[in-house]
Design a protein around this motif. Sequence first.
Motif, mmCIF file in Angstrom:
data_model
loop_
_atom_site.group_PDB
_atom_site.id
_atom_site.type_symbol
_atom_site.label_atom_id
_atom_site.label_comp_id
_atom_site.label_asym_id
_atom_site.label_seq_id
_atom_site.Cartn_x
_atom_site.Cartn_y
_atom_site.Cartn_z
ATOM 1 N N CYS A 109 23.062 -31.286 -22.301
ATOM 2 C CA CYS A 109 23.573 -31.097 -23.672
ATOM 3 C C CYS A 109 23.018 -32.136 -24.638
ATOM 4 C CB CYS A 109 25.102 -31.130 -23.688
ATOM 5 S SG CYS A 109 25.796 -29.859 -22.639
ATOM 6 N N ARG A 110 22.488 -33.238 -24.087
ATOM 7 C CA ARG A 110 21.847 -34.221 -24.974
ATOM 8 C C ARG A 110 20.595 -33.624 -25.623
ATOM 9 N NH1 ARG A 110 21.682 -40.210 -22.190
ATOM 10 N NH2 ARG A 110 23.718 -40.185 -21.158
ATOM 11 N N TYR A 111 20.093 -32.514 -25.052
ATOM 12 C CA TYR A 111 18.872 -31.900 -25.582
ATOM 13 C C TYR A 111 19.160 -30.766 -26.561
ATOM 14 C CZ TYR A 111 16.325 -34.775 -22.330
ATOM 15 O OH TYR A 111 15.792 -35.861 -21.688
ATOM 16 N N ASN A 112 20.445 -30.490 -26.843
ATOM 17 C CA ASN A 112 20.778 -29.454 -27.827
ATOM 18 C C ASN A 112 20.328 -29.898 -29.211
ATOM 19 O OD1 ASN A 112 22.056 -28.102 -25.780
ATOM 20 N ND2 ASN A 112 24.123 -28.628 -26.434
ATOM 21 N N LEU A 124 20.594 -33.661 -33.949
ATOM 22 C CA LEU A 124 20.783 -33.904 -35.384
ATOM 23 C C LEU A 124 21.777 -35.043 -35.588
ATOM 24 C CD1 LEU A 124 20.232 -32.766 -38.367
ATOM 25 C CD2 LEU A 124 22.525 -31.791 -38.137
ATOM 26 N N VAL A 125 22.895 -34.985 -34.862
ATOM 27 C CA VAL A 125 23.948 -35.981 -35.058
ATOM 28 C C VAL A 125 23.509 -37.333 -34.488
ATOM 29 C CG1 VAL A 125 26.352 -36.546 -34.591
ATOM 30 C CG2 VAL A 125 25.711 -34.177 -35.057
ATOM 31 N N LYS A 126 22.897 -37.304 -33.303
ATOM 32 C CA LYS A 126 22.407 -38.554 -32.702
ATOM 33 C C LYS A 126 21.450 -39.273 -33.666
ATOM 34 C CE LYS A 126 21.131 -41.516 -29.378
ATOM 35 N NZ LYS A 126 21.975 -42.659 -29.035
ATOM 36 N N ASN A 127 20.521 -38.507 -34.250
ATOM 37 C CA ASN A 127 19.534 -39.119 -35.154
ATOM 38 C C ASN A 127 20.191 -39.634 -36.426
ATOM 39 O OD1 ASN A 127 17.540 -38.596 -33.326
ATOM 40 N ND2 ASN A 127 16.870 -36.693 -34.294
ATOM 41 N N ALA A 128 21.185 -38.906 -36.932
ATOM 42 C CA ALA A 128 21.860 -39.330 -38.169
ATOM 43 C C ALA A 128 22.628 -40.633 -37.946
ATOM 44 C CB ALA A 128 22.792 -38.239 -38.670
ATOM 45 N N GLU A 162 31.199 -44.074 -41.815
ATOM 46 C CA GLU A 162 31.216 -44.725 -43.144
ATOM 47 C C GLU A 162 30.626 -43.844 -44.239
ATOM 48 O OE1 GLU A 162 30.502 -49.520 -42.558
ATOM 49 O OE2 GLU A 162 28.827 -48.137 -42.431
ATOM 50 N N ASN A 163 29.519 -43.131 -43.906
ATOM 51 C CA ASN A 163 28.816 -42.380 -44.960
ATOM 52 C C ASN A 163 29.058 -40.875 -44.898
ATOM 53 O OD1 ASN A 163 27.763 -44.838 -45.587
ATOM 54 N ND2 ASN A 163 25.795 -44.473 -44.580
ATOM 55 N N GLY A 164 29.951 -40.414 -44.040
ATOM 56 C CA GLY A 164 30.196 -38.977 -43.983
ATOM 57 C C GLY A 164 30.864 -38.564 -42.686
ATOM 58 N N LYS A 165 30.877 -37.249 -42.475
ATOM 59 C CA LYS A 165 31.513 -36.703 -41.274
ATOM 60 C C LYS A 165 30.557 -35.736 -40.587
ATOM 61 C CE LYS A 165 36.308 -36.689 -42.890
ATOM 62 N NZ LYS A 165 37.465 -35.842 -43.185
ATOM 63 N N ALA A 166 30.637 -35.703 -39.268
ATOM 64 C CA ALA A 166 29.849 -34.727 -38.504
ATOM 65 C C ALA A 166 30.799 -33.927 -37.644
ATOM 66 C CB ALA A 166 28.829 -35.445 -37.631
ATOM 67 N N VAL A 167 30.515 -32.637 -37.523
ATOM 68 C CA VAL A 167 31.265 -31.814 -36.572
ATOM 69 C C VAL A 167 30.240 -30.983 -35.812
ATOM 70 C CG1 VAL A 167 31.756 -30.107 -38.392
ATOM 71 C CG2 VAL A 167 33.050 -30.044 -36.258
ATOM 72 N N PHE A 168 30.340 -31.010 -34.488
ATOM 73 C CA PHE A 168 29.361 -30.233 -33.719
ATOM 74 C C PHE A 168 29.930 -29.705 -32.411
ATOM 75 C CE2 PHE A 168 27.714 -33.491 -30.608
ATOM 76 C CZ PHE A 168 28.317 -34.634 -31.132
ATOM 77 N N SER A 169 29.324 -28.590 -32.012
ATOM 78 C CA SER A 169 29.614 -28.000 -30.703
ATOM 79 C C SER A 169 28.290 -28.066 -29.947
ATOM 80 C CB SER A 169 30.064 -26.548 -30.878
ATOM 81 O OG SER A 169 28.991 -25.816 -31.423
ATOM 82 N N TYR A 170 28.177 -27.342 -28.827
ATOM 83 C CA TYR A 170 26.881 -27.351 -28.142
ATOM 84 C C TYR A 170 25.829 -26.614 -28.972
ATOM 85 C CZ TYR A 170 29.385 -28.848 -23.930
ATOM 86 O OH TYR A 170 30.153 -29.519 -23.018
ATOM 87 N N ASP A 171 26.267 -25.655 -29.789
ATOM 88 C CA ASP A 171 25.306 -24.790 -30.474
ATOM 89 C C ASP A 171 25.023 -25.167 -31.929
ATOM 90 O OD1 ASP A 171 25.076 -23.278 -28.213
ATOM 91 O OD2 ASP A 171 26.608 -21.846 -28.811
ATOM 92 N N ASP A 172 26.008 -25.684 -32.630
ATOM 93 C CA ASP A 172 25.861 -25.897 -34.075
ATOM 94 C C ASP A 172 26.341 -27.289 -34.462
ATOM 95 O OD1 ASP A 172 25.260 -23.026 -34.756
ATOM 96 O OD2 ASP A 172 27.240 -22.805 -33.831
ATOM 97 N N ALA A 173 25.685 -27.852 -35.467
ATOM 98 C CA ALA A 173 26.144 -29.140 -36.013
ATOM 99 C C ALA A 173 26.136 -29.068 -37.529
ATOM 100 C CB ALA A 173 25.221 -30.268 -35.553
ATOM 101 N N GLU A 176 22.458 -29.347 -41.355
ATOM 102 C CA GLU A 176 22.969 -28.592 -40.219
ATOM 103 C C GLU A 176 21.859 -28.278 -39.220
ATOM 104 O OE1 GLU A 176 23.747 -24.164 -41.530
ATOM 105 O OE2 GLU A 176 24.603 -25.524 -43.017
ATOM 106 N N ALA A 177 22.282 -28.002 -37.993
ATOM 107 C CA ALA A 177 21.328 -27.612 -36.949
ATOM 108 C C ALA A 177 21.982 -26.549 -36.084
ATOM 109 C CB ALA A 177 20.957 -28.815 -36.086
ATOM 110 N N HIS A 178 21.143 -25.700 -35.508
ATOM 111 C CA HIS A 178 21.668 -24.628 -34.670
ATOM 112 C C HIS A 178 20.855 -24.542 -33.394
ATOM 113 C CE1 HIS A 178 24.183 -23.560 -38.017
ATOM 114 N NE2 HIS A 178 23.125 -23.773 -38.778
ATOM 115 N N GLN A 179 21.371 -23.767 -32.484
ATOM 116 C CA GLN A 179 20.693 -23.639 -31.200
ATOM 117 C C GLN A 179 19.235 -23.283 -31.436
ATOM 118 O OE1 GLN A 179 21.950 -24.588 -28.651
ATOM 119 N NE2 GLN A 179 20.713 -23.814 -26.993
#
Length: 336
Positions: free
Chosen positions: A124-127, A132-136, A251-262, A273-276
């Motif tokens: 799942c680290r490769y989703n 997207l979230v890891k990089n942000a 601090e600068n925002g919020k992220a919400v993600f599942s395995y498929d979408d962020a 945003e990012a998707h599968q």
Amino acid sequence: MKKLRVGIIGCGRISVMHLVPAQKLEQSQLVACCDIRKELAEETADKYGITPYTDYTEMLEKENLDAVHICLPHYLHVPVAMDAMKRGVHVLSEKPMSIDYASAEAAVKCAEENNVLYGVIFQCRYNNATRLVKNAVASGKLGKIISARSTLTWKRSDDYYNDSDWKGTWDKEGGGVVIDQAIHSIDLVTWIVDSEVESISGSMANRGHKIMIVEDSAEGLITFKNGVRYGYYCMNNYGCDEPIEIRLYCENGKAVFSYDDAYITYNDGTTEEAHQRENTEVYEGGKDYWGFQHILQIEQFYKACLGLEPLEISGKDALRTHKIICEIYDQGGMRK
Ligand SMILES: NC(=O)c1ccc[n+]([C@@H]2O[C@H](COP(=O)([O-])OP(=O)(O)OC[C@H]3O[C@@H](n4cnc5c(N)ncnc54)[C@H](O)[C@@H]3O)[C@@H](O)[C@H]2O)c1
């Protein structure tokens, strides 16, 4: 280019996610598979045109393998991995590393002593969503994480446990929803937070599965040394498999993600945003909730075995998540 000679140990449900990549990637030549269930080993071998074994030590002796994938019940991961490592064979093990912490550490040491690579599957680290979230976070764009939370509400019926001779047991699975299902979301948060743990306070229970003795529900608070407070909740008593959900308040925002979408919303109103990934290949027998990113991690592992790049998810790296999982069980008080 040299091709790695690869064998798969364990031909059960997850094996398709290893067999197909091992056969199709350019870095590997899939040569053998092993399962103690003779018919399953033979059926798998017929399908992929490879040699079947019922004894993995015989496969290791005869096939001159460069790498094996371990797709076995949890309690067998470390002993089988170490048998392969001692023969100079690289190991890619399915999650979890083990059912306790000491044996996982021993496997890391064994790989080092035998100069082989030891990879642990956390696909799942490769989703795309995760990346997207890891990089942000890693780039500083989202700022410091203040809080994180993950929820997993899935359905694992009594039949799911009834049909397996190892799931739902302390001695073979090592637990229930935490070590088997929620481990992925706990790993994703741990990887993104990227800090050692300060404390864990949690509880667990078996609330709905009379057929088994391990936990089917767990919740708790993990505080990390960098100040992040992470609340997790997981249960296997839901009516269907809802997408897992991870939220980060930064601090600068919020992220919400599942395995498929962020989805990321920054405080200045901008969004990302990012998707599968498109063109994801869906294998027959694969499950949506596994995702289809095994092939990306397997290719990375092979490149590392060939000396082309460093291994991304090593046993040493995976120990951080494994330690958390083991401490959640220590806290939970159910595991004898
Ligand atoms: N990464 C993921 O998302 C994901 C998803 C599902 C399963 N998994 C993991 O994959 C692993 C296997 O799970 P599964 O659902 O495929 O289990 P499974 O029970 O379907 O398959 C395990 C296989 O191992 C075989 N086996 C048992 N002892 C053996 C031995 N000594 N030698 C050779 N074969 C032996 C069994 O006969 C069985 O066919 C587990 O670690 C599980 O957590 C990971």
